[in-house]
Design a protein around this motif. Structure first.
Motif, PDB file in Angstrom:
ATOM      1  N   SER A 114     -10.570  -4.196   0.411  1.00  0.00           N
ATOM      2  CA  SER A 114      -9.164  -3.608  -0.882  1.00  0.00           C
ATOM      3  C   SER A 114      -8.409  -3.753  -0.198  1.00  0.00           C
ATOM      4  O   SER A 114      -7.766  -2.995   1.237  1.00  0.00           O
ATOM      5  CB  SER A 114     -10.040  -2.064  -1.424  1.00  0.00           C
ATOM      6  OG  SER A 114     -10.211  -0.945  -0.038  1.00  0.00           O
TER       7      SER A 114
ATOM      8  N   TYR B 279       0.900   7.570  -6.484  1.00  0.00           N
ATOM      9  CA  TYR B 279      -0.033   8.139  -6.720  1.00  0.00           C
ATOM     10  C   TYR B 279       0.202   9.427  -6.358  1.00  0.00           C
ATOM     11  O   TYR B 279      -0.217  10.025  -6.910  1.00  0.00           O
ATOM     12  CB  TYR B 279      -1.125   7.182  -5.417  1.00  0.00           C
ATOM     13  CG  TYR B 279      -2.622   8.662  -5.415  1.00  0.00           C
ATOM     14  CD1 TYR B 279      -3.163   9.002  -6.476  1.00  0.00           C
ATOM     15  CD2 TYR B 279      -2.458   9.274  -4.798  1.00  0.00           C
ATOM     16  CE1 TYR B 279      -4.664   9.591  -6.041  1.00  0.00           C
ATOM     17  CE2 TYR B 279      -3.621  10.157  -4.066  1.00  0.00           C
ATOM     18  CZ  TYR B 279      -4.514  10.727  -5.236  1.00  0.00           C
ATOM     19  OH  TYR B 279      -5.133  11.538  -4.696  1.00  0.00           O
TER      20      TYR B 279
ATOM     21  N   TYR C 223      -7.008  -0.492   0.319  1.00  0.00           N
ATOM     22  CA  TYR C 223      -6.537   1.197   0.530  1.00  0.00           C
ATOM     23  C   TYR C 223      -6.574   1.775   2.319  1.00  0.00           C
ATOM     24  O   TYR C 223      -6.121   2.338   2.982  1.00  0.00           O
ATOM     25  CB  TYR C 223      -8.391   1.483  -0.033  1.00  0.00           C
ATOM     26  CG  TYR C 223      -8.547   2.082  -1.773  1.00  0.00           C
ATOM     27  CD1 TYR C 223      -6.733   2.792  -2.177  1.00  0.00           C
ATOM     28  CD2 TYR C 223      -8.976   1.275  -2.323  1.00  0.00           C
ATOM     29  CE1 TYR C 223      -6.958   3.126  -3.568  1.00  0.00           C
ATOM     30  CE2 TYR C 223      -8.608   1.503  -3.993  1.00  0.00           C
ATOM     31  CZ  TYR C 223      -7.464   2.106  -4.252  1.00  0.00           C
ATOM     32  OH  TYR C 223      -7.659   2.323  -5.799  1.00  0.00           O
TER      33      TYR C 223
ATOM     34  N   TYR D 105      -5.644  -7.346  -8.663  1.00  0.00           N
ATOM     35  CA  TYR D 105      -5.949  -5.868  -9.043  1.00  0.00           C
ATOM     36  C   TYR D 105      -7.642  -5.153  -8.958  1.00  0.00           C
ATOM     37  O   TYR D 105      -7.311  -3.225  -9.077  1.00  0.00           O
ATOM     38  CB  TYR D 105      -4.617  -5.409 -10.360  1.00  0.00           C
ATOM     39  CG  TYR D 105      -3.650  -5.163  -9.735  1.00  0.00           C
ATOM     40  CD1 TYR D 105      -2.803  -4.845  -9.926  1.00  0.00           C
ATOM     41  CD2 TYR D 105      -3.093  -6.459 -10.442  1.00  0.00           C
ATOM     42  CE1 TYR D 105      -0.795  -4.561  -9.515  1.00  0.00           C
ATOM     43  CE2 TYR D 105      -1.487  -6.678 -10.555  1.00  0.00           C
ATOM     44  CZ  TYR D 105      -0.921  -5.365  -9.638  1.00  0.00           C
ATOM     45  OH  TYR D 105       0.352  -5.437  -9.412  1.00  0.00           O
TER      46      TYR D 105
ATOM     47  N   GLN E 206     -11.120   7.074  -3.468  1.00  0.00           N
ATOM     48  CA  GLN E 206     -11.009   5.462  -2.438  1.00  0.00           C
ATOM     49  C   GLN E 206     -10.045   5.763  -1.648  1.00  0.00           C
ATOM     50  O   GLN E 206     -10.201   5.269   0.391  1.00  0.00           O
ATOM     51  CB  GLN E 206     -10.427   4.319  -3.052  1.00  0.00           C
ATOM     52  CG  GLN E 206     -11.554   3.720  -4.147  1.00  0.00           C
ATOM     53  CD  GLN E 206     -13.480   3.605  -3.257  1.00  0.00           C
ATOM     54  OE1 GLN E 206     -13.166   2.339  -2.364  1.00  0.00           O
ATOM     55  NE2 GLN E 206     -13.728   4.460  -4.151  1.00  0.00           N
TER      56      GLN E 206
ATOM     57  N   LEU F 186      -7.442  -3.134  -5.571  1.00  0.00           N
ATOM     58  CA  LEU F 186      -7.028  -0.928  -6.273  1.00  0.00           C
ATOM     59  C   LEU F 186      -8.091  -0.664  -7.106  1.00  0.00           C
ATOM     60  O   LEU F 186      -8.472   0.108  -6.787  1.00  0.00           O
ATOM     61  CB  LEU F 186      -5.875  -1.517  -6.435  1.00  0.00           C
ATOM     62  CG  LEU F 186      -4.746  -1.139  -6.013  1.00  0.00           C
ATOM     63  CD1 LEU F 186      -3.741  -2.067  -6.780  1.00  0.00           C
ATOM     64  CD2 LEU F 186      -4.781  -0.553  -4.354  1.00  0.00           C
TER      65      LEU F 186
ATOM     66  N   MET G  20      -9.076   7.121  -7.819  1.00  0.00           N
ATOM     67  CA  MET G  20      -8.139   6.452  -7.190  1.00  0.00           C
ATOM     68  C   MET G  20      -8.209   7.245  -5.299  1.00  0.00           C
ATOM     69  O   MET G  20      -8.168   6.785  -3.880  1.00  0.00           O
ATOM     70  CB  MET G  20      -6.480   6.226  -6.936  1.00  0.00           C
ATOM     71  CG  MET G  20      -5.897   5.775  -5.919  1.00  0.00           C
ATOM     72  SD  MET G  20      -3.755   5.954  -6.427  1.00  0.00           S
ATOM     73  CE  MET G  20      -4.825   3.352  -7.297  1.00  0.00           C
TER      74      MET G  20
ATOM     75  N   ILE H  20       2.082   2.276  -3.252  1.00  0.00           N
ATOM     76  CA  ILE H  20       1.590   2.242  -4.280  1.00  0.00           C
ATOM     77  C   ILE H  20       0.936   3.752  -4.242  1.00  0.00           C
ATOM     78  O   ILE H  20       0.754   4.830  -4.821  1.00  0.00           O
ATOM     79  CB  ILE H  20      -0.087   1.260  -4.725  1.00  0.00           C
ATOM     80  CG1 ILE H  20       0.471   0.195  -4.964  1.00  0.00           C
ATOM     81  CG2 ILE H  20      -1.227   1.847  -5.378  1.00  0.00           C
ATOM     82  CD1 ILE H  20       0.897   0.323  -6.350  1.00  0.00           C
ATOM     83  N   HIS H  21       0.436   4.474  -2.672  1.00  0.00           N
ATOM     84  CA  HIS H  21       0.265   5.057  -2.352  1.00  0.00           C
ATOM     85  C   HIS H  21       1.036   6.813  -2.659  1.00  0.00           C
ATOM     86  O   HIS H  21       0.645   7.875  -3.437  1.00  0.00           O
ATOM     87  CB  HIS H  21       0.212   5.660  -1.073  1.00  0.00           C
ATOM     88  CG  HIS H  21      -0.921   6.848  -0.614  1.00  0.00           C
ATOM     89  ND1 HIS H  21      -1.550   6.766   0.511  1.00  0.00           N
ATOM     90  CD2 HIS H  21      -1.414   7.980  -0.745  1.00  0.00           C
ATOM     91  CE1 HIS H  21      -2.338   7.624   1.015  1.00  0.00           C
ATOM     92  NE2 HIS H  21      -2.508   8.343  -0.407  1.00  0.00           N
TER      93      HIS H  21
ATOM     94  N   ALA I  18       0.805  -1.427   0.135  1.00  0.00           N
ATOM     95  CA  ALA I  18      -0.019   0.033   0.034  1.00  0.00           C
ATOM     96  C   ALA I  18       1.157   1.155   0.158  1.00  0.00           C
ATOM     97  O   ALA I  18       1.251   2.178  -0.647  1.00  0.00           O
ATOM     98  CB  ALA I  18      -0.987  -0.085   0.813  1.00  0.00           C
TER      99      ALA I  18
END
Length: 249
Positions: free
Chosen positions: A221, A146, A223, A170, A205, A174, A202, A142-143, A139
């Motif tokens: 998820s 982003y 998130y 996926y 979320q 996500l 995204m 990915i965060h 996480a």
């Protein structure tokens, strides 16, 4: 020891499986259940990018995929996670700034549709997480990608190529959706499906779930394992400072 670059963020999380079960037997060996301190860093040097590539190569080989190395460019950001000076996760983010993305090789016609609509594309790639790592490691990578793509540079969409058997993961974890069907991917010697995720979705979320892990058992998820939204400004500021001087205007 991977300790020469300032971390973007540090956090504690427990390992989720015994060290002996981790792929390849690499990495530190904490007491079972003991929290570890993880650091997420930008791979600024050639040595760190090579270390990240070695982890991807090992994880790809474990799954029976080919691995094709590529030259570092200012349009690609590589992040890595380390604990105890050992690399345990990495991902790269390729930015569409007039040069082809990796996915253009197999799905250029599909990406052209988005570009004609004025979408600004970026492609997460070479994501590799050592077995036994907390969901927070995945996480966090990915965060931060982003924040770099959307908040710092105004990109609008993630596009990724994944093996067909990973599509459900996926989608569920996500919110990606199918955007290109299944085609052969020459880079890894396996079939691939093109997936897409608008970054405003995204962001929605993240705003709804981030930082709530342990509080919403029914949310499947990733998130809830993202950083709380209140942490985003500080993480973005450190990320911007670390990357200044290496990016094209």
């Amino acid at each position: 020891m991977l300790v020469d670059e300032m971390p973007i963020v540090s956090f504690q999380a427990p390992p989720v499986s015994p060290p002996a079960a981790r792929a390849g037997g690499h990495g530190p060996a904490p007491r079972p259940g003991a929290p570890q301190v993880f650091n997420i860093r930008v791979a600024l040097s050639a040595d760190r990018r090579a270390d990240s590539g070695a982890l991807v190569r090992r994880m790809y080989a474990w799954r029976g995929y080919a691995f094709e190395s590529g030259a570092a460019t200012a349009d690609k950001l590589t992040l890595y996670a380390e604990t105890g000076g050992e690399l345990v996760g990495t991902m790269s983010l390729c930015l569409d700034r007039g040069n082809d993305l990796p996915a253009d090789e197999n799905f250029g016609d599909r990406l052209a549709i988005l570009r004609r609509e004025g979408r600004r594309l970026c492609e997460p790639s070479r994501l590799a997480i050592d077995a036994g790592m907390s969901k927070r490691v995945f996480a966090a990578l990915i965060h931060i990608s982003y924040l770099y793509a959307c908040k710092l540079h105004g990109f609008t969409d993630y596009v990724i190529e994944v093996n067909p058997r990973h599509v459900a993961f996926y989608r569920r974890m996500l919110g990606f959706t199918d955007f290109g069907g299944e085609r052969a991917c020459s880079r890894v010697g396996a079939p691939a499906v093109l997936l897409r995720l608008p970054l405003d979705q995204m962001g929605a979320q993240i705003g709804k779930w981030a930082g709530s892990f342990g509080q919403h058992a029914g949310e499947r998820s990733f998130y809830p394992w993202f950083f709380p939204s209140r942490d985003e400004p500080g993480i973005s500021a450190r990320l911007r400072a670390l990357c200044q001087g290496r990016e094209r205007a």
